[in-house]
Write an enzyme that holds these catalytic residues in place. Structure first.
Site, PDB file in Angstrom:
ATOM      1  N   HIS A 283      -8.818  -3.690  -1.552  1.00  0.00           N
ATOM      2  CA  HIS A 283      -7.430  -3.358  -1.116  1.00  0.00           C
ATOM      3  C   HIS A 283      -6.903  -4.331   0.038  1.00  0.00           C
ATOM      4  O   HIS A 283      -5.821  -4.642   0.082  1.00  0.00           O
ATOM      5  CB  HIS A 283      -7.388  -1.960  -0.812  1.00  0.00           C
ATOM      6  CG  HIS A 283      -5.920  -1.175  -0.413  1.00  0.00           C
ATOM      7  ND1 HIS A 283      -5.091  -1.113  -1.378  1.00  0.00           N
ATOM      8  CD2 HIS A 283      -5.484  -0.567   0.608  1.00  0.00           C
ATOM      9  CE1 HIS A 283      -3.856  -0.975  -0.807  1.00  0.00           C
ATOM     10  NE2 HIS A 283      -4.183  -0.284   0.255  1.00  0.00           N
TER      11      HIS A 283
ATOM     12  N   SER B  12       0.948  -1.169   0.100  1.00  0.00           N
ATOM     13  CA  SER B  12       0.180  -0.112   0.080  1.00  0.00           C
ATOM     14  C   SER B  12       1.061   1.411   0.151  1.00  0.00           C
ATOM     15  O   SER B  12       1.919   1.421  -0.786  1.00  0.00           O
ATOM     16  CB  SER B  12      -1.040  -0.258   1.039  1.00  0.00           C
ATOM     17  OG  SER B  12      -2.037   0.864   1.131  1.00  0.00           O
TER      18      SER B  12
ATOM     19  N   ASP C 155      -9.236  -4.548  -6.037  1.00  0.00           N
ATOM     20  CA  ASP C 155      -8.729  -3.185  -5.430  1.00  0.00           C
ATOM     21  C   ASP C 155      -9.048  -1.787  -6.196  1.00  0.00           C
ATOM     22  O   ASP C 155      -8.527  -1.846  -7.110  1.00  0.00           O
ATOM     23  CB  ASP C 155      -7.063  -3.321  -5.120  1.00  0.00           C
ATOM     24  CG  ASP C 155      -6.438  -2.113  -4.354  1.00  0.00           C
ATOM     25  OD1 ASP C 155      -6.949  -1.229  -3.876  1.00  0.00           O
ATOM     26  OD2 ASP C 155      -5.226  -2.401  -4.044  1.00  0.00           O
TER      27      ASP C 155
HETATM   28  N1  COA Z   1     -21.037  -5.053  14.135  1.00  0.00           N
HETATM   29  C1  COA Z   1     -19.900  -4.866  15.016  1.00  0.00           C
HETATM   30  N2  COA Z   1     -18.719  -5.468  14.723  1.00  0.00           N
HETATM   31  C2  COA Z   1     -18.444  -6.366  13.734  1.00  0.00           C
HETATM   32  C3  COA Z   1     -19.668  -6.822  12.993  1.00  0.00           C
HETATM   33  C4  COA Z   1     -21.010  -6.310  13.374  1.00  0.00           C
HETATM   34  N3  COA Z   1     -22.187  -6.325  12.511  1.00  0.00           N
HETATM   35  N4  COA Z   1     -19.415  -7.819  12.143  1.00  0.00           N
HETATM   36  C5  COA Z   1     -17.994  -7.999  12.329  1.00  0.00           C
HETATM   37  N5  COA Z   1     -17.584  -7.127  13.489  1.00  0.00           N
HETATM   38  C6  COA Z   1     -16.229  -7.026  13.968  1.00  0.00           C
HETATM   39  C7  COA Z   1     -15.720  -8.536  14.500  1.00  0.00           C
HETATM   40  O1  COA Z   1     -16.449  -8.957  15.942  1.00  0.00           O
HETATM   41  C8  COA Z   1     -14.383  -8.482  14.503  1.00  0.00           C
HETATM   42  O2  COA Z   1     -13.993  -7.904  15.482  1.00  0.00           O
HETATM   43  P1  COA Z   1     -12.454  -8.193  16.253  1.00  0.00           P
HETATM   44  O3  COA Z   1     -11.426  -7.636  15.269  1.00  0.00           O
HETATM   45  O4  COA Z   1     -12.357  -7.168  17.462  1.00  0.00           O
HETATM   46  O5  COA Z   1     -12.274  -9.379  16.484  1.00  0.00           O
HETATM   47  C9  COA Z   1     -14.060  -7.462  13.428  1.00  0.00           C
HETATM   48  O6  COA Z   1     -15.506  -6.757  13.141  1.00  0.00           O
HETATM   49  C10 COA Z   1     -13.776  -8.490  12.095  1.00  0.00           C
HETATM   50  O7  COA Z   1     -13.413  -7.456  11.043  1.00  0.00           O
HETATM   51  P2  COA Z   1     -13.305  -8.082   9.510  1.00  0.00           P
HETATM   52  O8  COA Z   1     -12.898  -6.856   8.744  1.00  0.00           O
HETATM   53  O9  COA Z   1     -14.532  -8.581   9.026  1.00  0.00           O
HETATM   54  O10 COA Z   1     -11.924  -8.953   9.599  1.00  0.00           O
HETATM   55  P3  COA Z   1     -11.317  -9.607   8.334  1.00  0.00           P
HETATM   56  O11 COA Z   1     -10.583 -10.652   9.006  1.00  0.00           O
HETATM   57  O12 COA Z   1     -12.074  -9.490   7.164  1.00  0.00           O
HETATM   58  O13 COA Z   1     -10.115  -8.499   8.067  1.00  0.00           O
HETATM   59  C11 COA Z   1      -8.481  -6.688   8.662  1.00  0.00           C
HETATM   60  C12 COA Z   1      -9.252  -8.075   8.943  1.00  0.00           C
HETATM   61  C13 COA Z   1      -7.479  -6.285   9.750  1.00  0.00           C
HETATM   62  C14 COA Z   1      -7.934  -6.780   7.323  1.00  0.00           C
HETATM   63  C15 COA Z   1      -9.812  -5.690   8.515  1.00  0.00           C
HETATM   64  O14 COA Z   1     -10.535  -5.745   9.610  1.00  0.00           O
HETATM   65  C16 COA Z   1      -9.110  -4.345   8.747  1.00  0.00           C
HETATM   66  O15 COA Z   1      -8.894  -3.672   9.796  1.00  0.00           O
HETATM   67  N6  COA Z   1      -8.816  -3.752   7.588  1.00  0.00           N
HETATM   68  C17 COA Z   1      -8.458  -2.350   7.551  1.00  0.00           C
HETATM   69  C18 COA Z   1      -6.787  -2.690   7.710  1.00  0.00           C
HETATM   70  C19 COA Z   1      -6.078  -1.553   6.877  1.00  0.00           C
HETATM   71  O16 COA Z   1      -5.680  -0.510   7.645  1.00  0.00           O
HETATM   72  N7  COA Z   1      -5.914  -1.615   5.496  1.00  0.00           N
HETATM   73  C20 COA Z   1      -5.446  -0.503   4.922  1.00  0.00           C
HETATM   74  C21 COA Z   1      -4.038  -0.548   4.841  1.00  0.00           C
HETATM   75  S1  COA Z   1      -3.430   1.115   4.024  1.00  0.00           S
END
Ligand code: COA
Length: 356
Positions: free
Chosen positions: A335, A147, A302
């Site tokens: 992404h 990224s 992406d």
């Molecule tokens: N209400 C509230 N919370 C919810 C929900 C809802 N309906 N559905 C899911 N969640 C929560 C889950 O409980 C879980 O919580 P936890 O992380 O505390 O355990 C979380 O959402 C899961 O997130 P999700 O995005 O579904 O997980 P993933 O495994 O698909 O992806 C990441 C993981 C880390 C990639 C993603 O969460 C993330 O943070 N993306 C951004 C990362 C980033 O900065 N990217 C860009 C870099 S430039």
């Protein structure tokens, strides 16, 4: 303490006793002519250093030095960036808030806040170069960036004083496009229009948390593809059914609020301003002068850094007479695929790093 993955949970790790180390890199004059005094960079290394096997990893916007945490599907023993084989250097960017000098660094009893100067990708690479000097690394097997970390890897390739054999750039591009600039501006405005921002000089005990949370929500929507959001949530209700209220009735709304609020616990609002600003100014016109091999990885879904941006880099590499490979991976995650895809991205990186 076991480093068992889990993305970005540096705070939890710090509490568990896994702290980064710090390199004091002296005074740093920035591109704008300002001086950052007594700068320090937080870093973590994994694996044994043999003199020839160092790999520098450049994190995305809000990452940390803990590369086996946020990139747990790619970095670690036996994984694509194999810490049994390579000396892996993770670091927190200058301007960040996970141990390196940034606007939240306390100087004379107060966070630097607005005293912290606007910085560029080049300034952050200078800080990384001083870190490597501190570690005694005089050549790099590879620089890997994902990224906006790809911007750092690209800048390394055209500016480095030390030899770099290979450069991997995943889910990135030569610059941000108008949509990315716009998204970053909306995120920054969410912070700066929060009355608690106070021109950047807020107390760390009372930060502009509401603005930061909204800023993260804006970012988060861009990190996932429409398809990924549809697959995850569609129009599902958060509760038993959809009520006619202004609250978070849809699961996707609850999810977004959750992600925004969670981010506030681990990130500083000013850091997000300065880090996005550094990324905004990066604008690579050519790879002329690079003396390395490139691997570019892009994801079909992406929309932030679409495959066309990696194609442009691949072309630039050829024009600069560098060996270059391009892998476009078909996955629906948007992404964020670079964080979630250990398999196809892992295979591409592993082969590339091992090739003669
Ligand atoms: N209400 C509230 N919370 C919810 C929900 C809802 N309906 N559905 C899911 N969640 C929560 C889950 O409980 C879980 O919580 P936890 O992380 O505390 O355990 C979380 O959402 C899961 O997130 P999700 O995005 O579904 O997980 P993933 O495994 O698909 O992806 C990441 C993981 C880390 C990639 C993603 O969460 C993330 O943070 N993306 C951004 C990362 C980033 O900065 N990217 C860009 C870099 S430039």
């Amino acid at each position: 303490v076991e480093l068992d993955g889990g993305l970005f949970d540096e705070n939890a790790r710090l509490m568990a006793g896994v702290t980064p180390q710090f390199a004091h890199i002296g005074d740093l004059t920035t591109s704008s002519g300002a001086t950052i005094s007594n700068a320090k960079i937080a870093y973590q290394t994994f694996g044994e250093f043999t003199g020839e096997n160092a790999i520098l990893i450049c994190h995305a916007l809000t990452g940390t030095s803990n590369v086996v945490g946020w990139w747990d599907r790619i970095v670690g023993p036996g994984l694509a960036i194999d810490s049994d084989k390579y000396f892996v250097v993770g670091n927190n960017l200058l301007g960040g808030c996970q141990g390196s000098t940034g606007p939240s660094t306390v100087v004379d009893g107060k966070p630097l806040g607005s005293r912290f100067p606007v910085i560029t990708i080049a300034d952050q690479v200078t800080a990384q170069a001083r870190l490597l000097e501190f570690l005694g690394v005089r050549n790099l097997h590879a620089v890997v960036g994902c990224s906006t970390g790809g911007f750092h890897a690209l800048h390394w390739s055209v500016s480095s004083d030390i030899p770099i054999s290979k450069v991997v750039v995943s889910a990135s591009g030569a610059r941000q496009n108008a949509r990315q600039l716009a998204l970053n501006e909306a995120a920054r405005q969410a912070i700066m229009r929060d009355p608690k921002w106070k021109g950047g000089d807020y107390s760390l005990d009372d930060p502009p948390a509401q603005g930061l949370s909204v800023a993260r929500m804006i970012g988060h929507i861009a990190y996932l593809s429409g398809e990924a959001l549809e697959l995850k949530f569609g129009r599902n209700p958060q509760g038993a059914d959809i009520g006619l209220t202004l609250g978070a009735e849809f699961a996707v709304e609850s999810y977004l609020n959750y992600q925004g609020d969670k981010f506030v616990e681990r990130f500083d609002a000013n850091s997000l301003l300065y880090l996005t600003r550094a990324a905004n100014f990066f604008d690579l016109q050519s790879l002329n002068g690079a003396d390395t091999e490139f691997l570019f990885i892009a994801y079909s879904s992406d929309t932030l850094f679409p495959p066309s941006m990696s194609e442009e880099l691949h072309k630039m590499a050829h024009e600069a007479n560098c060996v270059s490979q391009l892998a476009v991976i078909d996955l629906p995650y948007g992404h964020d695929a670079f964080l979630l895809d250990g398999e196809q991205q892992g295979e591409a990186i592993k082969c590339f790093l091992a090739s003669e």
